[in-house]
Design an enzyme around this catalytic site. Structure first.
Site, PDB file in Angstrom:
ATOM      1  N   GLN A  22       0.852  -1.185   0.000  1.00 14.85           N
ATOM      2  CA  GLN A  22       0.000   0.000   0.000  1.00 14.85           C
ATOM      3  C   GLN A  22       0.891   1.239   0.000  1.00 14.85           C
ATOM      4  OE1 GLN A  22      -2.176   1.869   3.311  1.00 14.85           O
ATOM      5  NE2 GLN A  22      -4.054   1.250   2.272  1.00 14.85           N
TER       6      GLN A  22
ATOM      7  N   TYR B  96      -6.245  11.106   3.754  1.00 19.35           N
ATOM      8  CA  TYR B  96      -4.860  11.346   3.378  1.00 19.35           C
ATOM      9  C   TYR B  96      -4.817  12.099   2.035  1.00 19.35           C
ATOM     10  CZ  TYR B  96      -3.908   8.310   7.319  1.00 19.35           C
ATOM     11  OH  TYR B  96      -3.861   7.781   8.587  1.00 19.35           O
TER      12      TYR B  96
ATOM     13  N   ARG C 114      -7.751   2.142  -2.663  1.00 14.25           N
ATOM     14  CA  ARG C 114      -8.626   2.137  -1.493  1.00 14.25           C
ATOM     15  C   ARG C 114      -9.353   3.477  -1.387  1.00 14.25           C
ATOM     16  NH1 ARG C 114      -7.410   1.203   5.006  1.00 14.25           N
ATOM     17  NH2 ARG C 114      -9.008  -0.398   5.268  1.00 14.25           N
TER      18      ARG C 114
ATOM     19  N   GLY D 117      -9.206  -6.592   9.157  1.00 14.04           N
ATOM     20  CA  GLY D 117      -8.097  -5.870   9.747  1.00 14.04           C
ATOM     21  C   GLY D 117      -7.673  -6.448  11.078  1.00 14.04           C
ATOM     22  N   ARG D 118      -8.296  -5.980  12.137  1.00 20.67           N
ATOM     23  CA  ARG D 118      -7.845  -6.347  13.489  1.00 20.67           C
ATOM     24  C   ARG D 118      -7.928  -7.848  13.762  1.00 20.67           C
ATOM     25  NH1 ARG D 118      -8.609  -1.755  18.030  1.00 20.67           N
ATOM     26  NH2 ARG D 118      -7.584  -0.079  16.884  1.00 20.67           N
TER      27      ARG D 118
END
Length: 365
Positions: free
Chosen positions: A101, A182, A229, A319-320
Site C-alpha cells: 500500500q 490522506y 482504497r 483488519g484487526r
C-alpha cells in the site's frame, strides 16, 4: 456440505487468490526509527499471515515528505527495498500474495516528522486539527502549506518511484491509498480542497490528481496489478464529508474505471466505526465500479460469507482480526474461536503483540 464461496479462489486482475479473505493494511509503527526500514520481524509477521488470499501491506510512505507517523515504513530508499524483500520472500515462500500500500499522508503529519522540520503539504493550507503519533505521544497535526505546481509534479514522480521500488522489492502489485483523509482524499473533497487552479473547484478538477497518480503507478505496473482504497462515507482524520459524496466519488470511480484496475477496496462507512451511509448510496457507488470489489469495515465470518455469496463483494478484507489471528483463514473456515486482541501492543514495540499470537495448531499442541 458445499464450502462457502468466501474460501474459494478468485482472480483480481493479474492476481490469482487462493481464497477471498484479504488482510487489510494495518499500521503497526514498528519500522527502524533511523530510516523507516522494515525489520526481519516484519517478514515473520507477514509470513505468518500468508494464508490470506491477498495481503495488503501496512501503509508505506512514498517519500520522506509523505510520512505522517513515527516508525512507519517507507518504500523509496534502497535500504527500505532491501528490508521489504525479506517480507515478500517470506510471504511467497508460504504460497501467499502481497501488495504494497503506497501512501502519502498530506496534511496528517507534524513538523517533527518531516525533513528539516518543514510543514506538511496538502491541496490547501487548512489544518486537519487531527492527531498523529510523533514517537513520544499523540500531538495535533501541523497546519500544512498549499502545494505548488512544482510540489504536485514532484509528488507524482514520488508515486512513480515508490511503485518502481515496490516492484524491485518483490511485491505482487500495489494498492494506492486514496482513503481516510490522506493526500488523494484531501484533493477529492471540497472540504479540504479549496484550490482555484486546475486541481480545485469543480469535481473534474478535484479528480485530476487522482487521475495523474493512477497514470504514474499503472505506467509502472499496468492496471491489472494495481488496486485502490476509497472511503467515501468516512470522516477519518477530520477530512469532512464532501458536499456531494455521490457526485464526487462517482466521478472518482469513473476515472478509476478507465484504468482497468485489479480491484477497488472500499471502506464501507466510517473507518473503524459504524457501517453508516445515506440510504442506497453504497449500492449506487458499488454498482458503478467495474473492477473487482473488496469490501471492508467490521465484517464478521457470517457477514463476509453472506456478502460474497450474494455477489456484493468479490473478496472481504479483515483488519484487526488478522492482528490477533495469524491463521485467520483456517479459523474462519473451521468456525473456530478467535484470539482476543491486545490493544496495548497495536502500535510500536517488538514481537509482543505482533508475532506471538498463537495459531490453532499452537493451541492444540
Amino acid at each position: 456440505m458445499t464450502e462457502p464461496t468466501l474460501f474459494s479462489p478468485v482472480t483480481l486482475g493479474a492476481l490469482a487468490l487462493k481464497n477471498r479473505v484479504v488482510m487489510a493494511p494495518l499500521t503497526r509503527n514498528r519500522a527502524k526509527p533511523e530510516d523507516d526500514t522494515p525489520y526481519a520481524l516484519h517478514a515473520e509477521y507477514y509470513g505468518q499471515r500468508a494464508g490470506a488470499g491477498l495481503i495488503i501491506s501496512e501503509g508505506t510512505q512514498i517519500s520522506a515528505e509523505g510520512k505522517g507517523y513515527a516508525w512507519t515504513p517507507g518504500i523509496y530508499s534502497p535500504e527500505q527495498v532491501a528490508g521489504w524483500k525479506l517480507t515478500t520472500k517470506a510471504v511467497h515462500d508460504k504460497g501467499g500474495l502481497i501488495v504494497a500500500q503506497i501512501w502519502h499522508v498530506g496534511r496528517i503529519s507534524h513538523t517533527s516528522l518531516l525533513p528539516d522540520g518543514g510543514a506538511p503539504v496538502a491541496p490547501s493550507a487548512i489544518g486537519a486539527e487531527s492527531k498523529t503519533f510523533d514517537g513520544t505521544g499523540f500531538v495535533t497535526t501541523s497546519v500544512p502549506r498549499a502545494m505548488t505546481a512544482e510540489d504536485i509534479t514532484r509528488t507524482l514522480a514520488d508515486y512513480r518511484h515508490a511503485a518502481e521500488a515496490a516492484k524491485d522489492a518483490g511485491f505482487d502489485g500495489v494498492e494506492i491509498h486514496a482513503a481516510n483523509g490522506y493526500l488523494i482524499d484531501q484533493f477529492l473533497r471540497d472540504t479540504s480542497n479549496k484550490r482555484s487552479d486546475a486541481y480545485g473547484g469543480s469535481v473534474e478538477n478535484r479528480v485530476r490528481f487522482l487521475r495523474e497518480v493512477l497514470e504514474a503507478v499503472t505506467g509502472v505496473w499496468g492496471g491489472d496489478r494495481v488496486g485502490i482504497r476509497l472511503s467515501p462515507f468516512s470522516n477519518a482524520n477530520n477530512v469532512g464529508i464532501d458536499s456531494d459524496t455521490l457526485g464526487t466519488f462517482g466521478a472518482a470511480i469513473d476515472v478509476i474505471n478507465s484504468f482497468d484496475l485489479a480491484f477497488v477496496h472500499m471502506v464501507e462507512g466510517q473507518t473503524g466505526g459504524p457501517r453508516d451511509w445515506p440510504d442506497g448510496a453504497l449500492d449506487t457507488l458499488r454498482a458503478r465500479i467495474t473492477a473487482p470489489y473488496i469490501a471492508n469495515n467490521g465484517y464478521t465470518r457470517d457477514s463476509a460469507i453472506e456478502a460474497v455469496a450474494a455477489e456484493q463483494a468479490d473478496a472481504v478484507a479483515f483488519g484487526r482480526l488478522f492482528i490477533a489471528n495469524p491463521d485467520l483463514v483456517t479459523r474462519l473456515k473451521e468456525d473456530a474461536s478467535l484470539n482476543p486482541l491486545d490493544p496495548d501492543t497495536l502500535y510500536g514495540g517488538g514481537a509482543k503483540g505482533y508475532t506471538d499470537y498463537p495459531t490453532l495448531a499452537d493451541a492444540t499442541a
